[in-house]
Design a protein around this motif. Structure first.
Motif, PDB file in Angstrom:
ATOM      1  N   VAL A 135       0.840  -1.192   0.000  1.00 36.44           N
ATOM      2  CA  VAL A 135       0.000   0.000   0.000  1.00 36.44           C
ATOM      3  C   VAL A 135       0.875   1.241   0.000  1.00 36.44           C
ATOM      4  CG1 VAL A 135      -1.869  -1.166   1.254  1.00 36.44           C
ATOM      5  CG2 VAL A 135      -0.183   0.173   2.528  1.00 36.44           C
ATOM      6  N   TYR A 165       0.552   5.161   1.278  1.00 41.37           N
ATOM      7  CA  TYR A 165      -0.299   5.853   2.242  1.00 41.37           C
ATOM      8  C   TYR A 165       0.292   7.214   2.587  1.00 41.37           C
ATOM      9  CZ  TYR A 165       3.165   4.766   5.837  1.00 41.37           C
ATOM     10  OH  TYR A 165       4.322   4.698   6.565  1.00 41.37           O
ATOM     11  N   SER A 207       4.545   9.281   5.404  1.00 38.95           N
ATOM     12  CA  SER A 207       4.072   8.946   4.058  1.00 38.95           C
ATOM     13  C   SER A 207       5.021   7.965   3.389  1.00 38.95           C
ATOM     14  CB  SER A 207       3.964  10.202   3.205  1.00 38.95           C
ATOM     15  OG  SER A 207       3.656   9.858   1.877  1.00 38.95           O
ATOM     16  N   LEU A 232      -6.388   0.304  10.585  1.00 33.78           N
ATOM     17  CA  LEU A 232      -5.918  -0.090   9.259  1.00 33.78           C
ATOM     18  C   LEU A 232      -6.364  -1.499   8.922  1.00 33.78           C
ATOM     19  CD1 LEU A 232      -2.316   1.429   9.124  1.00 33.78           C
ATOM     20  CD2 LEU A 232      -4.409   2.272   8.046  1.00 33.78           C
ATOM     21  N   ARG A 291      -8.640   3.302  -3.637  1.00 42.79           N
ATOM     22  CA  ARG A 291      -8.090   4.374  -2.806  1.00 42.79           C
ATOM     23  C   ARG A 291      -9.153   4.758  -1.801  1.00 42.79           C
ATOM     24  NH1 ARG A 291      -7.477   7.118  -7.522  1.00 42.79           N
ATOM     25  NH2 ARG A 291      -8.053   9.099  -6.547  1.00 42.79           N
ATOM     26  N   LYS A 303     -10.089   6.731   2.099  1.00 40.23           N
ATOM     27  CA  LYS A 303      -9.745   7.628   3.189  1.00 40.23           C
ATOM     28  C   LYS A 303     -10.280   7.031   4.485  1.00 40.23           C
ATOM     29  CE  LYS A 303     -10.038  11.955   2.246  1.00 40.23           C
ATOM     30  NZ  LYS A 303      -8.598  12.341   2.243  1.00 40.23           N
ATOM     31  N   TYR A 325      -5.823   8.564   7.354  1.00 38.24           N
ATOM     32  CA  TYR A 325      -4.964   7.887   6.386  1.00 38.24           C
ATOM     33  C   TYR A 325      -5.607   7.932   5.004  1.00 38.24           C
ATOM     34  CZ  TYR A 325      -1.696   5.677   9.684  1.00 38.24           C
ATOM     35  OH  TYR A 325      -0.718   5.437  10.619  1.00 38.24           O
ATOM     36  N   ASP A 326      -4.806   8.285   3.996  1.00 39.58           N
ATOM     37  CA  ASP A 326      -5.182   8.077   2.601  1.00 39.58           C
ATOM     38  C   ASP A 326      -4.471   6.808   2.152  1.00 39.58           C
ATOM     39  OD1 ASP A 326      -6.784  10.335   2.337  1.00 39.58           O
ATOM     40  OD2 ASP A 326      -5.094  11.619   1.814  1.00 39.58           O
ATOM     41  N   ILE A 327      -5.251   5.769   1.842  1.00 37.95           N
ATOM     42  CA  ILE A 327      -4.698   4.461   1.496  1.00 37.95           C
ATOM     43  C   ILE A 327      -4.873   4.193   0.007  1.00 37.95           C
ATOM     44  CG2 ILE A 327      -4.867   1.967   1.860  1.00 37.95           C
ATOM     45  CD1 ILE A 327      -3.854   3.376   4.305  1.00 37.95           C
ATOM     46  N   ASN A 328      -3.795   3.803  -0.647  1.00 38.31           N
ATOM     47  CA  ASN A 328      -3.825   3.350  -2.037  1.00 38.31           C
ATOM     48  C   ASN A 328      -3.392   1.887  -2.042  1.00 38.31           C
ATOM     49  OD1 ASN A 328      -3.432   2.796  -4.745  1.00 38.31           O
ATOM     50  ND2 ASN A 328      -2.029   4.486  -5.131  1.00 38.31           N
TER      51      ASN A 328
END
Length: 215
Positions: A116, A118, A130, A151, A169, A171, A202-205
């Protein structure tokens, strides 16, 4: 399973405040250590010198990244533009979540390693960690308490939260009871990066499932 530097590019829409460099935090479970984190004790990078030498050189030095990938990563990190806003829904646990992009791949397998990208922020929008700074995604094991509860639930799903799909993606707004709780975290030489009872965003990709899992 960030982010931490001074912005080095022309301000962009939705740009957010960035904190002074501090030790990198792996968003680990409280069971891992008393300090609740895994720290990189290397001294902070002198970003002014890095910039003068060329940010592209820094990003391109990472093994496995083409110049195009490095440039995209550099822009995405140093511009530090937040994911588009979306309306949060809340699980019974108190976790807030919303999908910026749903994704079209597999779900995260319980107990497997996933990759991921993030960006982690405090509730006021200040970045504290990050993966984009390191120009490569974080590999973490999901669903076994190896990362903070927010998470695990936010990526794997549960209690009404849908699982993330590869390419998605999301949030996440993680309350203290699903993050690091009533004690400070990210502590190094008496300085703690995360205060007690902090709400984290958290911004998760979800990049992909770690290929080492496949036989």
């Amino acid at each position: 399973m960030a982010v931490s530097t001074l912005s080095l590019v022309t301000p962009m829409p939705h740009a957010i405040q960035i904190s002074t460099p501090k030790p990198r935090i792996t968003p680990c479970s409280s069971s891992v250590s008393r300090c609740r984190c895994s720290l990189n004790s290397s001294p902070p990078i002198n970003l002014k010198k890095v910039f003068n030498l060329g940010l592209g050189l820094l990003a391109a030095s990472v093994v496995g990244f083409s110049p195009l990938d490095a440039n995209a990563t550099r822009i995405e990190y140093y511009a530090t533009v937040a994911e588009p806003s979306c309306e949060l829904e809340f699980a019974r646990s108190g976790l807030g979540y919303c999908d910026v992009a749903v994704g079209s791949g597999e779900v995260a397998p319980l107990g497997e390693l996933i990759n991921v990208h993030y960006t982690a922020r405090f509730a006021d929008g200040t970045v504290f960690d990050s993966s984009y700074k390191r120009a490569r995604p974080l590999t973490m094991r999901i669903g076994l308490g190896k990362v903070i509860k927010g998470l695990d639930q936010g990526i794997l799903g549960g209690e009404g939260v849908p699982p993330m799909l590869v390419g998605g993606r999301r949030k996440l707004q993680i309350p203290p009871q699903l993050a690091y709780g009533p004690e400070p975290a990210g502590c190094f030489s008496g300085d703690c990066n995360i205060p007690a009872n902090a709400t984290l965003v958290y911004d998760i990709n979800f990049v992909d499932i770690y290929k080492g899992n496949r036989k």
